[in-house]
Scaffold this motif. Structure first.
Motif, short mmCIF file in Angstrom:
data_model
loop_
_atom_site.label_atom_id
_atom_site.label_comp_id
_atom_site.label_asym_id
_atom_site.label_seq_id
_atom_site.Cartn_x
_atom_site.Cartn_y
_atom_site.Cartn_z
N SER A 219 57.92 18.39 8.27
CA SER A 219 57.28 17.56 9.25
C SER A 219 58.09 16.09 8.89
N THR A 220 59.11 15.71 8.40
CA THR A 220 59.82 14.65 8.29
C THR A 220 61.33 14.83 8.74
N PRO A 221 61.88 13.94 9.15
CA PRO A 221 63.55 14.12 9.54
C PRO A 221 64.21 14.73 8.33
N ILE A 222 64.05 14.14 7.19
CA ILE A 222 64.66 14.76 5.88
C ILE A 222 63.57 14.70 4.96
N PRO A 223 63.67 15.61 4.03
CA PRO A 223 62.69 15.67 2.82
C PRO A 223 62.55 14.01 2.28
N CYS A 224 61.29 13.71 1.81
CA CYS A 224 61.38 12.30 1.30
C CYS A 224 60.22 12.55 0.24
N ARG A 225 60.56 11.64 -0.91
CA ARG A 225 59.57 11.69 -1.89
C ARG A 225 58.56 10.20 -1.44
N VAL A 226 57.50 10.47 -2.16
CA VAL A 226 56.28 9.38 -1.59
C VAL A 226 55.57 8.66 -2.96
N PRO A 227 56.58 7.57 -3.34
CA PRO A 227 56.42 6.72 -4.47
C PRO A 227 55.29 6.37 -4.75
#
Length: 288
Positions: A219-227
């Motif tokens: 659901s995001t442009p690229i996978p991302c962490r959520v710090p």
């Protein structure tokens, strides 16, 4: 599909030289599941295809208690799903691989090819990101090792150089207190590409989270962490209330895309639900 020359290098160095010589007129083929589709639709019309199927250095799945897991770029999704060492030491990775796309893709598509394609709506990158995986790139100039965050740049864009190929994926050895869960959300049972992928890897002591890596994809442009969510979970005993608050942070901190499959608000709300259920489910709490 237009005619093309089919090349079969026997080493990483030979493939790298071909890539350097041919430039934009060529494409690398591993399993070919995405490449052949793009060529049939004439989205790509390369004059040369470089098949890496004969390069033995790209094969195999190996585990070492100190160095961790090494997955050759040519390992198919089904190889990862069925691997005894992956099931034993990284059950969330094996479970994810068993759900990728559909049986045809799982039995032909490769993990290295999946990462190179950089489709934002696929499963492996998000799961590998939460496991702190590294991508090894090879060329005649030697090797580079990049984190998943460094490797994935944008929609269908990676940091791979024109003369490089993916050699292997490395995953650190899991600590004794490791626990993880990957969740994919499909809008309908007929879909093969997840609307949301959420992966949580933790170090835990009973019901307490000592450390967390949480990644969101699809659901995001690229996978991302959520710090901010990771810091919130660290050191807390996980309760339904903690899971819900962490999920609110995840939903607030991502930048969801909006397209024909779902608006940004729909995706944000759904990520909130998936995050809450994943956190609670990993710690054995009720998720309804």
């Amino acid at each position: 599909m237009r005619d093309f020359d089919f090349l079969e290098p026997a080493s990483v160095a030979e493939a790298s030289r071909m890539l350097a010589d041919l430039g934009e007129d060529c494409r690398v083929m591993a399993g070919g599941t995405a490449l052949m589709l793009a060529m049939r639709q004439r989205m790509l019309v390369p004059s040369h295809i470089i098949s890496v199927a004969r390069i033995e250095a790209l094969r195999g799945i190996r585990f070492d208690p100190v160095e961790g897991l090494r997955i050759g770029a040519l390992a198919r999704h089904t190889d990862v799903a069925d691997s005894a060492v992956v099931k034993q030491h990284y059950p969330m990775l094996a479970a994810m691989a068993a759900q990728v796309a559909n049986p045809q893709v799982r039995n032909q598509g490769t993990l290295g090819g999946n990462l190179c394609y950089a489709d934002p709506s696929t499963d492996p990158p998000t799961c590998l990101m939460s496991l702190d995986a590294r991508v090894v790139l090879g060329s005649v100039r030697g090797q580079r090792v990049l984190s998943i965050e460094e490797f994935l740049v944008d929609y269908y864009v990676t940091a791979i150089e024109p003369d490089e190929i993916v050699v292997e994926i490395r995953v650190p050895a899991p600590p004794a207190d490791f626990s993880g869960l990957y969740t994919r959300f499909l809008r309908t049972a007929a879909e093969h590409r997840p609307l949301i992928g959420l992966s949580l890897a933790t170090r835990r002591s009973g019901g307490t989270c000592r450390e967390a890596i949480l990644a969101v994809g699809a659901s995001t442009p690229i996978p991302c962490r959520v710090p901010r969510a990771e810091h919130f979970l660290a050191g807390k005993t996980i309760t339904p209330e903690v899971a819900a608050e962490a999920a609110d942070i995840v939903a607030a901190d991502i930048q969801p895309v909006s397209d024909a499959r779902g608006s940004d608000e729909f995706r944000r709300d759904t990520v909130r639900v998936v995050a809450r259920r994943t956190i609670a489910g990993l710690y054995g709490l009720a998720t309804d």
